[in-house]
Design a protein around this motif. Structure first.
Motif, mmCIF file in Angstrom:
data_model
loop_
_atom_site.group_PDB
_atom_site.id
_atom_site.type_symbol
_atom_site.label_atom_id
_atom_site.label_comp_id
_atom_site.label_asym_id
_atom_site.label_seq_id
_atom_site.Cartn_x
_atom_site.Cartn_y
_atom_site.Cartn_z
ATOM 1 N N GLN A 176 79.226 -47.451 65.580
ATOM 2 C CA GLN A 176 79.006 -46.731 66.721
ATOM 3 C C GLN A 176 79.368 -45.298 66.354
ATOM 4 O O GLN A 176 79.963 -45.098 65.390
ATOM 5 C CB GLN A 176 79.995 -46.944 67.737
ATOM 6 N N ILE A 177 78.329 -44.395 67.122
ATOM 7 C CA ILE A 177 78.424 -43.260 67.189
ATOM 8 C C ILE A 177 78.957 -42.583 68.411
ATOM 9 O O ILE A 177 78.512 -42.789 69.403
ATOM 10 C CB ILE A 177 77.209 -42.181 66.952
ATOM 11 N N GLY A 178 80.317 -42.446 68.555
ATOM 12 C CA GLY A 178 80.940 -42.094 69.751
ATOM 13 C C GLY A 178 81.514 -40.787 69.944
ATOM 14 O O GLY A 178 82.008 -40.108 69.011
ATOM 15 N N VAL A 179 81.776 -40.211 71.233
ATOM 16 C CA VAL A 179 82.667 -39.019 71.407
ATOM 17 C C VAL A 179 83.753 -39.281 72.576
ATOM 18 O O VAL A 179 83.187 -40.239 73.639
ATOM 19 C CB VAL A 179 81.721 -38.008 71.965
ATOM 20 N N GLU A 180 84.657 -38.449 72.481
ATOM 21 C CA GLU A 180 85.622 -38.592 73.722
ATOM 22 C C GLU A 180 86.018 -37.178 73.872
ATOM 23 O O GLU A 180 86.638 -36.526 72.753
ATOM 24 C CB GLU A 180 86.867 -39.346 73.214
ATOM 25 N N ALA A 181 86.189 -36.601 75.116
ATOM 26 C CA ALA A 181 86.527 -35.701 75.739
ATOM 27 C C ALA A 181 87.892 -35.476 76.425
ATOM 28 O O ALA A 181 87.694 -36.477 77.536
ATOM 29 C CB ALA A 181 85.586 -34.795 76.568
ATOM 30 N N ILE A 182 88.959 -35.683 75.937
ATOM 31 C CA ILE A 182 90.271 -35.925 76.627
ATOM 32 C C ILE A 182 90.984 -34.768 77.185
ATOM 33 O O ILE A 182 91.190 -33.886 76.485
ATOM 34 C CB ILE A 182 90.868 -36.716 75.810
ATOM 35 N N GLY A 183 91.205 -34.842 78.446
ATOM 36 C CA GLY A 183 92.166 -33.904 79.102
ATOM 37 C C GLY A 183 91.691 -33.206 80.294
ATOM 38 O O GLY A 183 92.612 -32.365 81.130
ATOM 39 N N SER A 184 90.507 -33.406 80.913
ATOM 40 C CA SER A 184 90.115 -32.823 82.202
ATOM 41 C C SER A 184 89.435 -33.974 83.058
ATOM 42 O O SER A 184 88.568 -34.786 82.499
ATOM 43 C CB SER A 184 89.215 -31.532 81.660
ATOM 44 N N ASP A 185 89.568 -34.033 84.244
ATOM 45 C CA ASP A 185 88.735 -34.663 85.216
ATOM 46 C C ASP A 185 87.490 -34.057 85.750
ATOM 47 O O ASP A 185 87.055 -34.374 86.514
ATOM 48 C CB ASP A 185 89.366 -35.722 86.155
ATOM 49 N N ASN A 186 87.258 -32.586 85.395
ATOM 50 C CA ASN A 186 86.339 -31.986 85.878
ATOM 51 C C ASN A 186 84.907 -32.291 85.784
ATOM 52 O O ASN A 186 84.349 -32.806 84.625
ATOM 53 C CB ASN A 186 86.576 -30.420 85.565
ATOM 54 N N PRO A 187 84.067 -32.477 86.933
ATOM 55 C CA PRO A 187 82.771 -33.152 86.566
ATOM 56 C C PRO A 187 81.662 -32.234 85.609
ATOM 57 O O PRO A 187 81.035 -33.038 85.135
ATOM 58 C CB PRO A 187 82.115 -33.082 87.976
ATOM 59 N N ALA A 188 82.150 -31.284 85.418
ATOM 60 C CA ALA A 188 81.395 -30.330 84.341
ATOM 61 C C ALA A 188 81.749 -30.721 82.905
ATOM 62 O O ALA A 188 80.749 -30.498 82.192
ATOM 63 C CB ALA A 188 82.102 -28.869 84.546
ATOM 64 N N ILE A 189 83.042 -31.582 82.669
ATOM 65 C CA ILE A 189 82.766 -32.272 81.269
ATOM 66 C C ILE A 189 81.934 -33.307 81.423
ATOM 67 O O ILE A 189 81.409 -33.438 80.150
ATOM 68 C CB ILE A 189 84.263 -32.800 81.239
ATOM 69 N N ASP A 190 81.898 -34.105 82.303
ATOM 70 C CA ASP A 190 80.796 -35.201 82.258
ATOM 71 C C ASP A 190 79.444 -34.485 82.159
ATOM 72 O O ASP A 190 78.886 -35.357 81.305
ATOM 73 C CB ASP A 190 80.799 -36.091 83.744
ATOM 74 N N ALA A 191 78.984 -33.482 82.819
ATOM 75 C CA ALA A 191 77.658 -33.091 82.792
ATOM 76 C C ALA A 191 77.527 -32.534 81.178
ATOM 77 O O ALA A 191 76.264 -32.561 80.729
ATOM 78 C CB ALA A 191 77.377 -31.988 83.847
ATOM 79 N N GLU A 192 78.441 -31.637 80.812
ATOM 80 C CA GLU A 192 78.208 -30.970 79.545
ATOM 81 C C GLU A 192 78.035 -32.126 78.423
ATOM 82 O O GLU A 192 77.369 -32.035 77.551
ATOM 83 C CB GLU A 192 79.397 -29.854 79.135
#
Ligand code: HAM
Length: 440
Positions: free
Chosen positions: A146-162
């Motif tokens: 797998q090539i994976g990423v995790e952005a941990i620390g915010s539930d802001n929808p902008a994180i999802d979109a970016e």
């Protein structure tokens, strides 16, 4: 007996009693051979470049973890935990598991190293093998990557979109055709329980016709019925009320904001009202990208938001969002003419006759120190013809011929493989001649 043989009990046994049967890679695993490795390295290089543009940094976690991490993180009722894990005891009786995925391990590392203290949003990526005991078929293996990423620390929808923008940019740079980003929602603790009940009510009249697994899931984890792989069940699941119809106002608003940001960023997507995915940690956003060439295993990647996971694993109440791409599947989808696969050799050095070996070693060394990729097979007794064949097999651009005459006169002969053009010169001119012949 310490080892039991997987197959062919009649394989040859040597007279001395030594067993000489051939040992093959274990079922569901495979070797990635040099002929295909350039494609693997290319996607890894593009992933690193693209993820760096968005501030993601690499993390490498262990291949095995405490079994409890996956049981708690992924969920006891999931297929992965119930029947697909490679679990073993170490010599002290600890229960360990080869990682079947890497979101729970990354969340574990995040907590263990108190990363929430370092930054508001920790952006991490990983590339590596995962292990699931599944029935192998095209695009599905027991060791996969797998090539994976995790952005941990915010539930802001902008994180999802970016993060989704980053994902689609990465896939675009690899020129993979016909991709569809399917966007769904798994709801949250407010709306999911009601949906769960509604689903049980809707499926119970069909109980007798469900597969054994789904009958079990109906009791333990009804949402898992939605990603059943049995065709008859799939047909039924395509008819049930989608979770979209039950989303609470907050989940609806979150999904609407993700979509608005995606539109602003020009990321095309379609809604997938029943996409809840096969792991229990998802909350709100879920997504998959499918590619038709993959056939039955059409999910190239999957991911979503997992706002409760870090806390569930004993950490602070921080939200998370990520995805994992199946690298084996990604490599299968690459267009054959994609640029950047370059791993050709520059020169094969061909010594002819015993006295040529020393000068050949020196010439190969000089070429490499100037950045050329060089192979020297120390086989001076081989004919020029067989050395040329070897250079052809290795797809080298040039052959440096050092025969007795060249050695005696301190010269070289350089042959360009593409058109057979050949030039001679004194030793000191080697690099210059190579450079001239590379450019004309
Ligand atoms: P997943 O959907 O279980 O999600 O796996 C992600 C991708 O890994 C799949 O879409 C598929 O391409 C690949 N994959 C899974 N199993 C196999 C297999 N047996 N053989 C070949 N490829 C396979 C996760 O693993 C989540 N951790 C993704 C995530 C990250 N969610 C949030 N962050």
């Amino acid at each position: 007996m310490l080892f039991s043989r997987a197959s062919d009990e009649t394989a040859p046994v040597r007279p001395g009693g030594r067993d000489t049967h051939m040992i093959e890679a274990a079922k569901g695993t495979r070797d990635i051979l040099p002929a295909e490795i350039a494609r693997w390295q290319l996607v890894e290089a593009r992933a690193r470049e693209t993820f760096a543009l968005f501030g993601f940094r690499e993390i490498r976690t262990p291949i095995f973890e405490a079994t409890e991490l996956f049981a708690r993180g992924i969920g006891e009722g999931t297929d992965i935990v119930a029947k697909e894990m490679y679990t073993f005891q170490d010599r002290k009786g600890r229960s360990l598991t080869l990682r079947p995925e890497n979101t729970a391990p990354v969340a574990r590392a995040y907590i263990q190293h108190q990363m929430h203290r370092g930054s508001d949003v920790e952006r991490l990526y990983y590339i590596g093998p995962m292990f699931r005991y599944e029935r192998p078929q095209k695009g599905r293996t027991r060791q996969f990557h797998q090539i994976g990423v995790e952005a941990i620390g915010s539930d802001n929808p902008a994180i999802d979109a970016e993060t989704l923008q980053m994902l689609m940019l990465f896939l675009e740079r690899l020129k993979i055709p016909s991709l569809t980003l399917q966007l769904g929602s798994a709801g949250d603790e407010t709306c999911r329980p009601a949906y769960r009940q509604a689903l049980v009510a809707e499926l119970t009249p069909h109980r007798a016709s469900l597969c054994d697994d789904c009958r079990r899931r109906l009791e333990t984890n009804p949402l898992r019925c939605l990603d059943c792989k049995v065709p008859a069940d799939q047909a039924l699941m395509a008819q049930v009320t989608p979770i979209f119809d039950h989303l609470c106002a907050a989940c609806r608003e979150h999904l609407g904001a993700v979509r608005a940001h995606l539109d602003r960023l020009g990321v095309r997507h379609v809604l997938a009202p029943r996409l809840v995915r096969g792991l229990d940690y998802y909350r709100r956003t879920t997504f998959e990208v499918t590619q038709p060439a993959l056939g039955a295993q059409s999910a190239l990647l999957g991911g979503g938001r997992y706002d409760g996971l870090v806390q569930e694993l004993g950490g602070p109440p921080v939200a998370g969002f990520g995805f994992a791409i199946g690298q084996d599947r990604l490599v299968l989808c690459l267009p054959p003419d994609l640029e950047g696969f370059e791993d050709r050799l520059d020169v094969v050095v061909a010594p002819l006759g015993g006295s040529a070996l020393g000068p050949a070693l020196s010439a190969a060394s000089r070429l490499r120190l100037s950045g050329k990729r060089v192979v020297l097979d120390p086989l001076p007794e081989k004919s020029l013809k067989s050395q040329m064949r070897r250079a052809h097999d290795l797809q080298a651009r040039f052959v440096l011929i050092l025969g007795e005459e060249e050695v005696k006169n301190g010269t070289f002969t350089l042959k360009r493989m593409a058109d057979g053009e050949q030039r001679r010169g004194p030793d000191p001119d080697l690099l210059r001649t190579l450079s001239e012949m590379s450019h004309d």
